[in-house]
Design an enzyme around this catalytic site. Structure first.
Site, short mmCIF file in Angstrom:
data_model
loop_
_atom_site.label_atom_id
_atom_site.label_comp_id
_atom_site.label_asym_id
_atom_site.label_seq_id
_atom_site.Cartn_x
_atom_site.Cartn_y
_atom_site.Cartn_z
CG ASN A 1 7.29 -6.53 0.56
OD1 ASN A 1 7.75 -5.43 0.86
ND2 ASN A 1 7.15 -6.93 -0.69
CD1 TRP A 2 5.52 -4.34 6.55
CD2 TRP A 2 6.41 -2.50 7.46
NE1 TRP A 2 5.65 -4.57 7.89
CE2 TRP A 2 6.19 -3.44 8.48
CE3 TRP A 2 6.96 -1.27 7.81
CZ2 TRP A 2 6.51 -3.22 9.82
CZ3 TRP A 2 7.29 -1.02 9.15
CH2 TRP A 2 7.05 -1.99 10.14
CE LYS A 3 3.71 -5.89 -1.82
NZ LYS A 3 2.84 -6.35 -2.88
CG HIS B 1 8.37 -8.35 -4.66
ND1 HIS B 1 7.40 -7.81 -5.47
CD2 HIS B 1 7.72 -8.89 -3.59
CE1 HIS B 1 6.21 -8.00 -4.90
NE2 HIS B 1 6.39 -8.66 -3.76
CD GLU C 1 4.64 -5.32 -5.77
OE1 GLU C 1 5.31 -4.75 -4.91
OE2 GLU C 1 3.56 -5.90 -5.52
CD GLU D 1 5.88 -12.96 -2.98
OE1 GLU D 1 5.24 -12.83 -1.95
OE2 GLU D 1 6.38 -12.00 -3.61
N GLY E 1 -1.62 -9.24 -4.25
CA GLY E 1 -2.43 -8.03 -4.11
C GLY E 1 -3.77 -8.12 -4.81
CB SER F 1 -3.99 -12.87 -1.74
OG SER F 1 -3.97 -11.84 -2.70
N GLY G 1 2.17 -9.44 1.94
CA GLY G 1 2.19 -8.04 1.56
C GLY G 1 1.13 -7.27 2.32
N GLY G 2 -0.03 -7.07 1.68
CA GLY G 2 -1.10 -6.24 2.23
C GLY G 2 -1.43 -6.53 3.69
C1 PEP Z 1 3.93 -9.58 -1.92
O1 PEP Z 1 3.91 -8.55 -2.57
O2 PEP Z 1 5.02 -10.11 -1.62
C2 PEP Z 1 2.68 -10.15 -1.52
C3 PEP Z 1 2.64 -11.41 -1.24
O3 PEP Z 1 1.59 -9.29 -1.49
P1 PEP Z 1 0.09 -9.64 -1.01
O4 PEP Z 1 0.19 -10.45 0.25
O5 PEP Z 1 -0.56 -8.32 -0.80
O6 PEP Z 1 -0.54 -10.42 -2.11
#
Ligand code: PEP
Length: 264
Positions: A21-23, A109, A111, A181, A187, A227, A248-249
């Site tokens: 997920n590039w957000k 999600h 967010e 999640e 994050g 993460s 994500g990141g």
């Molecule tokens: C996400 O936002 O779906 C996620 C898992 O982010 P991260 O890997 O950065 O924690």
């Protein structure tokens, strides 16, 4: 139709899925570089595993055009509107995603829930829009830190699922990939331990079994997100009920993402 059959094959063979997920990150150059590098690195990827990239809406056509039809890399949108069409400035409908041949969409999600007030009722409308347009859904659920510490997270997650995807019938639920999640791990650099993640995944699998029976429950992929990085991916992905990861990141760094892809 082809997408549908391929997806059914994925779930029948209990595929592993790694989704990035590039957000709201990357520019067009980054997007091209990322997708080209990832696609080149998965040429020999096991055929029943799938990699999904979820760029921002504006880069969907760019990234999609870069993907070969038979690549292991598929594309997802990060969201869709709960409305079909009309005067909803700034929204993107599931119909539009279908029109661009986007096969997957992320819904729910944390967010979106937190910053855009997407409550379960809205998410259910989005789910129905996506299904009406033949999109497969990566549906996110998970608790925040306060719930984790109060030990109420099992019932919280059960409610999130019962209000949304558990409203679907047996045929519809087969189009869902669940992503657990925990918000406290997104994050933050804090990852759920493999034992913590497995416990929730087993719980979700048991809920699916109760609602839809063993066959369907075994077919629904349940991804872990929070993460995930090269250093913890293998331990998480080797758990019984963890069928992949939503990243994500680390999905913004081609080399880290590829390490995670190959941690399966
Ligand atoms: C996400 O936002 O779906 C996620 C898992 O982010 P991260 O890997 O950065 O924690």
């Amino acid at each position: 139709m082809i997408i549908h059959e391929v997806f059914y094959f994925y779930i029948m063979s209990k595929t592993k899925i790694i989704a990035g997920n590039w957000k709201m990150n990357a520019n067009s150059n980054d997007a091209m570089h990322l997708v080209k590098t990832i696609q080149n690195q998965v040429l020999n990827y096991p055929t029943n595993n799938t990699v999904i990239v979820a760029p921002p809406f504006v880069y969907l056509p760019l990234v999609s055009n870069e993907l070969n039809n038979n690549s292991s890399v598929k594309i997802a949108a990060q969201n869709c509107s709960q409305f079909n069409d009309g005067a909803y400035t700034g929204e993107v409908s599931a119909t539009m995603l279908h029109d661009l041949n986007i096969p997957f969409v992320i819904i729910g999600h944390s967010e979106r829930r937190q910053y855009f007030n997407e409550a379960d009722e809205i998410l259910l409308e989005k789910i129905n829009q996506a299904l009406n347009n033949n999109l497969k859904i990566i549906f996110c659920c998970g608790e925040n830190l306060a719930l984790r510490e109060s030990n109420e997270y099992f019932s919280f997650i059960q409610n999130q699922l019962e209000n949304t995807i558990f409203q679907l019938d047996e045929n519809q639920i087969k189009n869902i990939i669940i992503a657990y999640e925990p918000i406290w791990a997104i994050g933050t650099g804090k990852t759920a331990s493999p034992e913590q993640a497995q416990a929730i995944h087993a719980f979700i699998r048991a809920l699916l079994t109760k609602a839809y029976g063993t066959d369907i429950a075994q077919q629904i992929p349940i991804l872990y997100g929070g993460s995930v990085k090269p250093s913890n991916a293998k331990a998480l992905l080797s758990c019984n009920d963890i069928d992949g990861a939503l990243v994500g990141g680390a999905s913004l760094n081609a080399s880290d993402f590829i390490d995670i892809i190959y941690a399966i």
